[in-house]
Write a protein that holds these residues in place. Sequence first.
Motif, mmCIF file in Angstrom:
data_model
loop_
_atom_site.group_PDB
_atom_site.id
_atom_site.type_symbol
_atom_site.label_atom_id
_atom_site.label_comp_id
_atom_site.label_asym_id
_atom_site.label_seq_id
_atom_site.Cartn_x
_atom_site.Cartn_y
_atom_site.Cartn_z
ATOM 1 N N ILE B 26 0.821 -1.208 0.000
ATOM 2 C CA ILE B 26 0.000 0.000 0.000
ATOM 3 C C ILE B 26 0.858 1.262 0.000
ATOM 4 O O ILE B 26 0.632 2.196 -0.755
ATOM 5 C CB ILE B 26 -0.958 0.009 1.212
ATOM 6 C CG1 ILE B 26 -2.039 -1.061 1.021
ATOM 7 C CG2 ILE B 26 -1.597 1.389 1.389
ATOM 8 C CD1 ILE B 26 -2.920 -1.278 2.222
ATOM 9 N N LEU B 66 -2.565 1.581 9.205
ATOM 10 C CA LEU B 66 -2.844 2.463 8.055
ATOM 11 C C LEU B 66 -2.933 3.913 8.509
ATOM 12 O O LEU B 66 -2.436 4.821 7.837
ATOM 13 C CB LEU B 66 -4.146 2.037 7.368
ATOM 14 C CG LEU B 66 -4.036 0.794 6.487
ATOM 15 C CD1 LEU B 66 -5.426 0.263 6.125
ATOM 16 C CD2 LEU B 66 -3.249 1.104 5.213
ATOM 17 N N GLU B 115 -5.854 0.620 -1.162
ATOM 18 C CA GLU B 115 -6.027 0.009 0.163
ATOM 19 C C GLU B 115 -7.009 -1.155 0.100
ATOM 20 O O GLU B 115 -6.760 -2.238 0.638
ATOM 21 C CB GLU B 115 -6.525 1.060 1.158
ATOM 22 C CG GLU B 115 -5.471 2.080 1.533
ATOM 23 C CD GLU B 115 -6.023 3.237 2.370
ATOM 24 O OE1 GLU B 115 -5.202 3.969 2.947
ATOM 25 O OE2 GLU B 115 -7.250 3.419 2.446
#
Lengths: 208, 174
Positions: B26, B66, B115
């Motif tokens: 990512i 994240l 994502e």
Amino acid sequence: MTTIEDRLRDLARAVTPPPLPGANAVMLRARQRRRRRRGGITALLVVAGTGAGVASRGLRSDDGDTVRIAPLSPADDGSGGWEEVPSGGGSGDPGDPGAWEEVPSDGGSGSPGGSEVWDEAPSGPTGPADGSPGQWDEAPATTGGDVDTVVVPDVMGLTVAEGRYALEEVGFLVQVDGNDDDSARVVGQDPAPGTTATVGAVVSLRGA
Amino acid sequence: MEAEGIDFSTWYASERDGVVRSLLVIGGDPDGARDAVAEAFSRAYERWPRVAAMGSPTGWVYRVALNEIRRRERRRRIEARLLQRRTEPRSAAPPPDVDPELWGAVAALPRREREVVVLRYVADLREREVAAALGISEGAASAALVAARRRLARTLGPATPPPTTPVTREAAAP
């Protein structure tokens, strides 16, 4: 025929995971943060409010240790978070005396990289400070001594980026409704400032 | 992975490689992924009984990691601005053994789509877990997944051609 999905799944096999520290090192990090937070919350919020992005700076915690706040160090080499060195490291903690000397022994499935220990050696305790016994075990700025409950900081009027930073620092997850630009202003927050919530809870901000 | 009743070390050992790998895909930055993931797991350890009892402790770790990556990227942008320096949003080079075309196509996806697609296919989470890990609705996750697959198909072609056929690459523009 190879589908897109298959190719993506192949990525999981092809990408070698970057080596992570062993479980002990991760647990130690959690304990350090807890200790750091105890002295650093107010200062962190002040720093967050100024939006400063300068390199790591020392803050005085209430027991006189200089605490380096990792998130402010330049993260571009990715190692910033591993450099916190409590100047009085472990001095007041009879239960965890050798934390810095300890090589994390990880029983897990080794990463291909093989690097299971920290590659940045901590520079170690510089000498005993005024050590208050049991400081590792004390709860951070919480209510009722329950580590999992924290007062929700007041981020109304800050920018969304600042509010997010301040809330994440004390362990909340942040969801932004409305205008989620970093520079938008926080015009609403739920749960309300000053109430208590469990660490890890989601705090919703409304940006405008 | 269901974690209730197992200890932190065991869970960490079983989950960490998958999480850090997905975060690398990512974010594109091995050091950043490593640090964000270590941070996320250490937060999980701080409140392990609570996290262990969650439906998807791993989803929780993805979410924290994240956020951590986003926060670091934001900070780096601010620092770069203050220092009047340019930053590369994402390191360009794919890891060894990775198809550079696929890596490039994933890197070119808009953030949310990247994502979603990585959590779904690289991390192998279910759609419900993907939505939870991103803090979005299942509908939004599904829609992003469809959009990502469509965009990848445009970039890469619907299927891998045999080695003899040259790959026709369309412009990546939506």
